[in-house]
Design a protein around this motif. Structure first.
Motif, short mmCIF file in Angstrom:
data_model
loop_
_atom_site.label_atom_id
_atom_site.label_comp_id
_atom_site.label_asym_id
_atom_site.label_seq_id
_atom_site.Cartn_x
_atom_site.Cartn_y
_atom_site.Cartn_z
N ALA A 156 45.31 25.08 -52.69
CA ALA A 156 44.21 25.46 -51.81
C ALA A 156 43.03 26.01 -52.60
O ALA A 156 41.87 25.90 -52.15
CB ALA A 156 44.68 26.51 -50.79
N ALA A 185 39.22 24.94 -52.02
CA ALA A 185 38.19 25.95 -51.75
C ALA A 185 37.05 25.83 -52.76
O ALA A 185 35.88 25.95 -52.39
CB ALA A 185 38.82 27.34 -51.81
N LEU A 188 37.04 23.93 -47.71
CA LEU A 188 37.64 24.89 -46.78
C LEU A 188 36.60 25.81 -46.14
O LEU A 188 36.96 26.64 -45.30
CB LEU A 188 38.69 25.75 -47.50
CG LEU A 188 39.84 24.98 -48.16
CD1 LEU A 188 40.84 25.96 -48.76
CD2 LEU A 188 40.54 24.07 -47.16
N ARG A 216 36.64 26.67 -42.37
CA ARG A 216 37.90 26.17 -41.83
C ARG A 216 39.00 27.22 -41.95
O ARG A 216 38.95 28.09 -42.80
CB ARG A 216 38.36 24.91 -42.57
CG ARG A 216 37.40 23.74 -42.55
CD ARG A 216 38.01 22.59 -43.34
NE ARG A 216 37.11 21.50 -43.57
CZ ARG A 216 36.98 20.43 -42.78
NH1 ARG A 216 37.72 20.35 -41.69
NH2 ARG A 216 36.13 19.47 -43.08
N ARG A 217 40.03 27.07 -41.09
CA ARG A 217 41.27 27.81 -41.29
C ARG A 217 42.03 27.18 -42.44
O ARG A 217 42.02 25.96 -42.61
CB ARG A 217 42.15 27.78 -40.04
CG ARG A 217 41.72 28.73 -38.95
CD ARG A 217 42.69 28.65 -37.76
NE ARG A 217 44.01 29.16 -38.11
CZ ARG A 217 45.13 28.47 -37.99
NH1 ARG A 217 45.12 27.23 -37.55
NH2 ARG A 217 46.29 29.01 -38.30
N ALA A 218 42.69 28.01 -43.22
CA ALA A 218 43.47 27.52 -44.35
C ALA A 218 44.52 28.55 -44.70
O ALA A 218 44.44 29.71 -44.31
CB ALA A 218 42.56 27.26 -45.56
N VAL A 221 36.07 30.98 -46.21
CA VAL A 221 37.32 30.37 -45.76
C VAL A 221 38.02 31.34 -44.82
O VAL A 221 38.16 32.53 -45.13
CB VAL A 221 38.24 30.04 -46.95
CG1 VAL A 221 39.53 29.39 -46.45
CG2 VAL A 221 37.52 29.12 -47.93
N GLU A 246 43.66 20.80 -40.25
CA GLU A 246 42.28 20.78 -39.77
C GLU A 246 41.75 19.36 -39.70
O GLU A 246 40.55 19.12 -39.84
CB GLU A 246 41.41 21.64 -40.68
CG GLU A 246 41.66 23.13 -40.56
CD GLU A 246 40.93 23.75 -39.37
OE1 GLU A 246 39.71 23.62 -39.29
OE2 GLU A 246 41.61 24.34 -38.51
N VAL A 253 41.41 17.85 -43.53
CA VAL A 253 41.75 18.82 -44.58
C VAL A 253 42.96 19.61 -44.12
O VAL A 253 42.96 20.18 -43.02
CB VAL A 253 40.57 19.77 -44.87
CG1 VAL A 253 40.97 20.78 -45.93
CG2 VAL A 253 39.34 18.99 -45.31
N THR A 271 46.23 22.39 -45.47
CA THR A 271 46.71 23.30 -46.50
C THR A 271 48.10 23.80 -46.13
O THR A 271 48.42 23.93 -44.96
CB THR A 271 45.76 24.51 -46.65
OG1 THR A 271 45.57 25.13 -45.37
CG2 THR A 271 44.42 24.09 -47.22
#
Length: 335
Positions: A105, A109, A114, A117-119, A136, A147, A150, A152
């Motif tokens: 991740a 990033a 990211l 976005r949620r990660a 992030v 997502e 994308v 993770t």
């Protein structure tokens, strides 16, 4: 044929790399049709721990892949190599689906993929990811986050969950379960499940809920309640809830719903049963109830799921999800 590219460079974690290679490198027995076209991409040679690896192609190959997977990055205190970051960013811009495993991740990033976005990443590194990349939305409490283009995952075993989730998105639940059987791992853990639970899960024979799990799965066509489960387990509903949370990271009712949806997916893929019959077989009661829960959980209605992953004579479930849909993404893993 779907092309999966593993993006590697010096300093990758070999466990996550090997895991992804196992999932996407060979089809499980009995699954017809072509499997993924897997390529390991990176500068030559690559040092993975104490091992040397000769990639199949350079990092420029990532831009021609449908899916790019970035394994764990060992030195999270340092910036990942610019050539890797640039290649991952270019692949996503070219339309690739990009997934990171564990601390991979940090590469996503650094590439800006990211932002907004949620990660997630390994729980031990979520604070560092959030500090270094404040744009992030880091979620430290889930196994993986989907997502859309994308994805993770958290650490180690959660990387397997994300890889199986990708197979499920592409080929359907039955094929993903076949991969899990070949690798002798659980077929599905929801992305929204906690990264770790408050107590370790004992061996199946010694776990206080082991018999209950099997008993309930054999009776999914019935309207089971928490009281029914507690009575079978010979404990109070409150005590049952504590055991469920410790063992699964979720509640008894949410666990039951997950099992019902999983069964519905397999029935839609492998039988000609109508939605009413599938609803009855999974304990949903009515087609309307099944459609509501299925759409909310999987991301598409049952009929659309069947058209996408239909197993026809002599072929595997075909295609990916209809445009705009995000199949098989658990509610807690969705944005």
């Amino acid at each position: 044929m779907d092309t999966v590219a593993l993006a590697v460079t010096d300093g990758m974690l070999h466990f996550e790399l090997s895991l992804a290679h196992e999932v996407f490198g060979a089809a499980p027995a009995g699954v017809p049709g072509p499997w993924y076209d897997l390529a390991v991409c990176g500068p030559a040679p690559v040092r993975i721990g104490r091992f040397a690896l000769e990639p199949d192609a350079g990092l420029d190959r990532l831009a021609r892949a449908r899916t790019v997977i970035v394994p764990g990055w060992a030195d999270t205190g340092a910036d990942p190599p610019a050539e890797l970051v640039d290649a991952v960013r270019a692949a996503h811009a070219a339309g690739a689906r990009v997934a990171s495993l564990c601390t991979g991740a940090f590469v996503l990033a650094a590439a800006g993929l990211l932002d907004g976005r949620r990660a997630t990443t390994h729980w031990a590194h979520t604070a560092a990811l959030a500090d270094r990349h404040p744009r992030v939305r880091v979620d430290p409490d889930v196994l993986y986050v989907d997502e859309g283009s994308v994805l993770t995952s958290a650490g180690k075993a959660a990387a397997m969950d994300l890889c199986l989730h990708l197979v499920r998105r592409d080929r359907g639940s039955a094929v993903a379960n076949a991969v899990a059987r070949r690798l002798v791992v659980p077929p599905h853990r929801d992305g929204g499940q906690a990264q770790f639970v408050t107590a370790p899960v004992p061996a199946p024979d010694g776990h206080p809920l082991a018999e209950l799990f099997a008993w309930a799965i054999e009776r999914l066509d019935r309207p089971l309640t928490v009281t029914d489960l507690a009575r079978r387990a010979r404990m109070s509903p409150r005590n049952l809830g504590r055991h469920f949370r410790a063992a699964t990271g979720t509640t008894p009712l949410q666990w039951l719903l997950t099992q019902r949806i999983r069964l519905a997916q397999e029935l839609l893929e492998t039988t000609d049963d109508g939605v009413d019959a599938v609803a009855a077989a999974t304990g949903m009661g009515s087609a309307a109830t099944l459609r509501r829960h299925f759409h909310r959980t999987v991301g598409v209605p049952p009929d659309a799921y069947r058209r996408t992953f239909r197993r026809t004579r002599g072929t595997a479930p075909v295609g990916s999800a209809p445009s705009g849909a995000r199949p098989a993404a658990p509610p807690a893993a969705a944005s």
